[in-house]
Scaffold this active site. Structure first.
Site, PDB file in Angstrom:
ATOM      1  N   ASP A 231       0.849  -1.189   0.000  1.00 55.63           N
ATOM      2  CA  ASP A 231       0.000   0.000   0.000  1.00 55.63           C
ATOM      3  C   ASP A 231       0.889   1.244   0.000  1.00 55.63           C
ATOM      4  O   ASP A 231       2.109   1.150   0.093  1.00 55.63           O
ATOM      5  CB  ASP A 231      -0.888   0.001   1.252  1.00 55.63           C
ATOM      6  CG  ASP A 231      -0.070  -0.124   2.526  1.00 55.63           C
ATOM      7  OD1 ASP A 231       0.465   0.908   2.987  1.00 55.63           O
ATOM      8  OD2 ASP A 231       0.083  -1.248   3.058  1.00 55.63           O
ATOM      9  N   ASP A 233       0.876   3.423   2.453  1.00 50.70           N
ATOM     10  CA  ASP A 233       0.722   3.916   3.815  1.00 50.70           C
ATOM     11  C   ASP A 233      -0.520   4.805   3.820  1.00 50.70           C
ATOM     12  O   ASP A 233      -1.564   4.390   3.320  1.00 50.70           O
ATOM     13  CB  ASP A 233       1.995   4.629   4.281  1.00 50.70           C
ATOM     14  CG  ASP A 233       2.139   4.638   5.802  1.00 50.70           C
ATOM     15  OD1 ASP A 233       1.775   3.620   6.422  1.00 50.70           O
ATOM     16  OD2 ASP A 233       2.612   5.623   6.354  1.00 50.70           O
TER      17      ASP A 233
END
Length: 315
Positions: A231, A233
């Site tokens: 991802d 973050d």
């Protein structure tokens, strides 16, 4: 299933006469990577160490001709959060079984636009933001200082990167080098924290590798990370905030490729048997006179210090 007490394990290991020709490869599986199906002739060993029990049974087998010791750092059912991982026990146990190289396939968040989810990073630096971790084997009456200027083994990282680049699917990328920000967890970052770490030039953020790498260096084990981005973050507001569902979906995709990369790297390590500066990290790092180290402490660290101090035996 085999059980061993730590003293028996130590007797079976002779660091002072150790040869890289007989060394094993350790694999510390992270989130989503709890086993490697291609390991053959697997047997499980349950060890007690001077630092308690490791995260799980250690699974010993072969990838090609390379003997491999696999350990799921969070436990095979993911029951151990990052702060509570028995880091010292894990590294001690791997060294006691003859491991001198560690590959660490780990889930991370990306802190940079060019490192996209499902990309992989072979980091070369750390910044530590943890505060509840054991960072050394050398305390309780003994002091050692090892160099951490290059915390990941450059030689092992190069081999890992080269093999990863042969395997990673089109459209995904291997990024060589970068800084791994180690956070305590288990919660993900706030947006302000994420932006702070980006301003420091960090590449990825994770919760485990820094502690392992420090202890591995003291244990004279070369360490390299395959940091697999799940991802962005929470800093990238053009993308949805990180969720457990997003992480799990990308974990599965990363784990599938990560296992192939680890297997290929194992075969290459078996061919090269690369010598690392990590393999002699304690040579100039031990500061305390061995004659004044308490017996209990000396016994716990004998597996590391015996090449320099001789095998310990109680008088």
């Amino acid at each position: 299933m085999i059980k061993q007490h730590f003293s028996n394990s130590m007797k079976n290991n002779e660091p002072s006469t150790f040869s890289l020709e007989k060394a094993r490869l350790g694999v510390l599986g992270g989130s989503g990577l709890y086993s490697i199906d291609s390991i053959e002739e697997v047997k499980e060993i349950h060890l007690d160490t001077p630092y308690g029990k490791p995260s799980d049974a250690l699974r010993i087998g072969k990838l090609g001709k390379m003997e491999v010791v696999f350990l799921a750092r969070h436990g095979r059912n993911h029951t151990i959060q990052p702060t509570d991982i028995p880091y010292q026990a894990n590294i001690w146990a791997l060294r006691s079984l003859g491991v001198r190289w560690i590959l660490s396939p780990s889930a991370v968040g990306s802190l940079q636009e060019q490192i996209r989810p499902l990309d992989m990073v072979i980091p070369d630096q750390f910044i530590d933001r943890t505060h509840q971790r054991p960072l050394t084997f050398f305390s309780e009456g003994v002091v050692a200082h090892v160099t951490m200027a290059d915390p990941f083994c450059p030689i092992l990282s190069k081999v890992l990167a080269e093999e990863a680049e042969k395997i990673i699917p089109e459209g995904r990328q291997i990024h060589r080098g970068g800084t791994y920000l180690a956070m305590e967890g288990p919660a993900f970052s706030t947006r302000a924290e994420s932006e702070l770490y980006r301003s420091w030039g960090c590449s990825v953020i994770g919760m485990t590798n820094h502690t392992e790498a420090r202890l591995a260096r003291e244990a004279e084990i070369a360490y390299a990370s395959l940091s697999m981005a799940t991802d962005y973050d929470c800093w990238n507001q053009n993308h949805e905030n990180v969720t457990v569902e997003m992480v799990i979906e990308n974990l599965k995709a990363n784990a599938f490729i990560g296992k192939k990369i680890v297997a290929a790297t194992a075969l290459k390590i078996d061919q090269l048997r690369p010598r690392s500066a990590a393999h002699s990290a304690l040579k100039s790092g031990l500061l305390t006179n061995k004659d004044i180290v308490p017996d209990l402490t000396r016994e716990k660290i004998d597996i590391f210090t015996s090449p320099y101090w001789g095998l310990f035996s109680k008088s």
